[in-house]
Design a protein around this motif. Structure first.
Motif, PDB file in Angstrom:
ATOM      1  N   ARG A 199      -2.978   3.872   0.718  1.00 18.38           N
ATOM      2  CA  ARG A 199      -3.509   4.370   1.986  1.00 18.38           C
ATOM      3  C   ARG A 199      -2.453   5.009   2.871  1.00 18.38           C
ATOM      4  O   ARG A 199      -2.776   5.539   3.932  1.00 18.38           O
ATOM      5  N   SER A 200      -1.168   4.945   2.488  1.00 21.97           N
ATOM      6  CA  SER A 200      -0.103   5.402   3.384  1.00 21.97           C
ATOM      7  C   SER A 200       0.064   6.921   3.333  1.00 21.97           C
ATOM      8  O   SER A 200      -0.572   7.617   2.547  1.00 21.97           O
TER       9      SER A 200
ATOM     10  N   ASP B 193       0.069   6.476  13.076  1.00 24.30           N
ATOM     11  CA  ASP B 193       0.457   5.865  11.797  1.00 24.30           C
ATOM     12  C   ASP B 193       1.426   4.738  12.157  1.00 24.30           C
ATOM     13  O   ASP B 193       2.594   4.984  12.427  1.00 24.30           O
TER      14      ASP B 193
ATOM     15  N   GLU C 219      -4.974  -3.634   7.898  1.00 25.83           N
ATOM     16  CA  GLU C 219      -4.950  -2.605   6.850  1.00 25.83           C
ATOM     17  C   GLU C 219      -4.971  -3.271   5.471  1.00 25.83           C
ATOM     18  O   GLU C 219      -4.287  -4.272   5.254  1.00 25.83           O
TER      19      GLU C 219
ATOM     20  N   ARG D 263       3.835   0.432   2.614  1.00 23.71           N
ATOM     21  CA  ARG D 263       3.390  -0.445   3.690  1.00 23.71           C
ATOM     22  C   ARG D 263       3.298  -1.879   3.179  1.00 23.71           C
ATOM     23  O   ARG D 263       2.884  -2.121   2.039  1.00 23.71           O
TER      24      ARG D 263
ATOM     25  N   SER E  67       0.868  -1.174   0.000  1.00 26.05           N
ATOM     26  CA  SER E  67       0.000   0.000   0.000  1.00 26.05           C
ATOM     27  C   SER E  67       0.907   1.228   0.000  1.00 26.05           C
ATOM     28  O   SER E  67       1.714   1.410   0.910  1.00 26.05           O
TER      29      SER E  67
ATOM     30  N   THR F 295       2.804  -2.885   8.655  1.00 32.68           N
ATOM     31  CA  THR F 295       1.621  -2.146   9.071  1.00 32.68           C
ATOM     32  C   THR F 295       0.642  -3.152   9.669  1.00 32.68           C
ATOM     33  O   THR F 295       0.803  -4.360   9.459  1.00 32.68           O
TER      34      THR F 295
END
Length: 167
Positions: free
Chosen positions: A139-140, A95, A133, A145, A37, A129
């Motif tokens: 999405r990062s 995060d 997720e 990720r 990701s 991650t």
């Protein structure tokens, strides 16, 4: 054509932003791909953009060797925590950087290295991650990720200096 002139992939990592995959190539034609990701904000090199930088990089530093899977890192330091759903509920806005970190450094001056665009100074990592997720979906906040088992597997297969191409 002599057999020693057969074209083989250069050992290294290639990250496809379009496909949301990371592929590791070895000198003996072995390759393995993992879902990733990348940045929700898409590709881009500018400082504070929240984008994933493109171009030629290399693994400058590797962190997390010997720590348990799901070890929590903040500012590249293990916090002593191990990620769990309970911890996630305690810190809903964190995060999460977990398990292993491969810290990238750009190789292209003015594109991903140097003032305002420096991937290393932007703290661009390949990292674990939470397994909850989604992968394959950007999405990062700029990093790449990976699932924790995948980043641990990748970590054991590479060394500092490994080339990384983000395209």
């Amino acid at each position: 054509m002599p057999s020693d002139s057969v074209s083989r992939p250069v050992p290294g990592i290639e990250i496809s932003l379009a496909a949301q995959t990371l592929t590791l190539f070895s000198a003996d034609s072995f390759s393995i791909s993992y879902p990733v990701s990348t940045a929700l904000n898409g590709p881009g090199e500018r400082q504070s953009s929240g984008c994933t930088p493109r171009g030629k990089h290399y693994v400058r530093a590797m962190l997390g060797d010997g720590f348990p899977v799901n070890t929590v890192f903040i500012a590249r330091r293990p916090t002593g925590e191990v990620y769990s759903p309970e911890l996630a509920r305690q810190f809903p806005d964190r995060d999460w950087i977990l398990s292993r970190i491969l810290w990238l450094c750009g190789l292209e001056w003015g594109k991903n290295r140097g003032p305002g665009v420096d991937s290393f100074r932007r703290f661009i990592y390949i990292h674990g991650t939470p397994d909850s997720e989604p992968m394959g979906v950007p999405r990062s906040h700029g990093c790449i990720r990976m699932r924790n088992a995948d980043v641990v597997d990748l970590y054991r297969r590479v060394t500092p200096g490994t080339p990384v191409l983000i395209r």
